[in-house]
Design an enzyme around this catalytic site. Sequence first.
Site, PDB file in Angstrom:
ATOM      1  N   ASP A 180      -4.149   3.389  14.286  1.00 59.02           N
ATOM      2  CA  ASP A 180      -3.259   3.880  13.241  1.00 59.02           C
ATOM      3  C   ASP A 180      -3.696   5.292  12.876  1.00 59.02           C
ATOM      4  OD1 ASP A 180      -5.483   3.635  11.589  1.00 59.02           O
ATOM      5  OD2 ASP A 180      -4.640   2.025  10.358  1.00 59.02           O
ATOM      6  N   ARG A 208       0.840  -1.197   0.000  1.00 59.89           N
ATOM      7  CA  ARG A 208       0.000   0.000   0.000  1.00 59.89           C
ATOM      8  C   ARG A 208       0.872   1.243   0.000  1.00 59.89           C
ATOM      9  NH1 ARG A 208      -4.922   1.437   4.187  1.00 59.89           N
ATOM     10  NH2 ARG A 208      -3.365   0.942   5.774  1.00 59.89           N
TER      11      ARG A 208
END
Length: 553
Positions: A450, A161
Amino acid sequence: MIEITGPRDAATDTILTPEALAFVDHLHQTFAARRQELLAERALHRAQAGNGRDPGFLSSTAAVREDEHWRVAGAGPGLEDRRVEITGPTDPKMAINALNSGARVWLADLEDATSPTWENIVGGQWTLHDAVRGRLAFTSSEGKQYRVTTPQEHTPTIVMRPRGWHLVEKHLAFTDRAGRTAPASASLTDFGLYFWHNAQALVDAGRGPYFYLPKLESHREARLWNDIFVFAQQRIGMPVGTVRATVLIETIPAAFEMEEILFELRDHCAGLNAGRWDYIFSMIKTFQGRGRRFAFGDRDGITMTVPFMRAYTELLVATCHRRGAHAIGGMSAFIPNRRDPEATERALQRVAEDKRREAGDGFDGTWVAHPDLIPTALAEFDAVLGDRPNQVARRRDDVHVTAHDLLRVDGAAATVTDAGVRSTVSVALRYIEAWLRGTGAVAIDGLMEDAATAEISRSLLRQWIDNRVVTVEGTAVDRVSVSRILDEELDRLDADGTRFADAAELLREVSLGEEFPTFLTIPAYARFLVDGPQNADASVGAASGGAELPLAG
C-alpha cells in the site's frame, strides 16, 4: 463555505447533500486553522531532527505519564473483541468481502489502501452509507453479483480510517470567514461525511461511530481530534463519549508520546495500533541526512524483531494495558496465492509466526489484509485469549523502554544487495502505477503493498544514495545506477493502457530529485488525480494545497 469543484454524479448527489456540506464547512470554520498550526509544528520538529536533535520523552508532560489513576474510555459496543481485524479499501466488492470475512472488525480504509481519486473517495462514502444500513450489493462488469451473506448483527464492526492531516481534498474548496479559499482538509472531509451520514445509524444498530486515526505526530494533534469529536457529537445531539478512536502509532514522534495521546483522547479512546510499515517509513524519513547511524539495508531485513521495532511494540502494549486500552498489532504483508499452494503455505507460516509473537507479547488483536489469512491469525490469538475478548488486564510491568531503545537501528542496518535495490525500484514503480490507475492496495510478489510500503521503498533508495552505499556485489547506489534500473524496469513493464511512464516520472521526482517530499502522495495527488478545473493549476502543488506548504523539504 464548502464548494464542490469536482465532477458530480449519483454518488455526489447522495453523499454531498447541502446538510452534509454545511457540517463539513462548520468543521473547517472551527478547526482548519489549528490544523495548519500543527502542520507547521511538524515541519519545525522534522527540521530539528534532521539537524541532529534526537526525539525524546517530553519533560513538560511527565505528570501525565507518572499519574497512575487515569484510564481511557475503552471499547465501545462491538469493539470488545478485536482479535482479528481485516483492512482494505472501501470499493463495494472489497467491502462485501470484508463484511463476509468472519473478522471481528473491518478497517474501512480511505487512507493508505485507497487511491484518493474523486470517484474512490465519494464512492467509498456511498459504500459505507449502504454497508451501515445493511443494503450493500454490487454487480461486476462481467455480471457477477456480490452481496453480504453474513447477518448484519454478526458482520465485522466498522472502523473507518480517514486520510491524514497532511492531505487535502482538492475537489472541495473551502472559503474561510476572511474570504480566503483553499482545498478542503481531507481529514475533516472524510470524518465529517462519514459521521454526518452514519453516526446515529451505527448507534441504532448497536455499534457506534468508530475511527482509526492515522499519521499523528503529537498529543496536540490528538487533542485536536478529541475537540472535533466533542464538537461533532454536540452538533447532532449525541452523548459525548459515543465516538471511539484507535490511534495508529506509525511515526517516531508519536512513539514518544503514546501516553499523552491516550490522555488527550481518553474520553473517546479505544486503543493504539502498531502501524509498522509507516513507522519504518517515519524512521527513515525523520533521520534522512543523519548518516550511517540510521542506515538500513534491504527492505526484507527490516523485520519486527530488530531492536527499534521490538522496543516500539513492547512499549505500545505496556502503555495501552496500563491505561485500559486495546493494543492492536500490525499488518503482516504476506498474502496467499490460490494458484500456488507452496507459496500459500510459506505465507501462512510467516503470518502464523508473526501473529504468535504478537499474541504472546500481549496484543489484543491484529490486522490481516486477506480473508484467507483470518483462520491462521485467529488460531494464534485464540490460543492465547481463549474465551476472553482481550488481554487488556495483562500488565506488561516487565517492559522498560528507553529513548535509546526506540532509536536502535542496529540489526536493521544489514547489507544492501543488487537484487534488493532492483526489487525496491520495481515494487515502488509497480505500486505507483496501480495507485495512479485508482488502486491503493496491490498484491506484488506475494506481498500486499500500500502507500506505506511504497514510501519505504522510495525512502530507502534516497537514503542509500545519500549515504553513498555500495552493494555487497560492489555496485555504487547513486542516482545514475538507480535511474538506469528504473529505465530497465520501465522498458520491461510499460505497455499500452498503463501508467508506468507517469509512475516512473513520479518515482524519479520523489526519490532522485533535489528535494525529498515528505509524502509521495502529495505531488502524485496534485499532478495526476485531481479532476476538474483545478487540474489546470495542479503544477502549483504545495502552494495551491495549503496543507502541503509546511511539509515541503
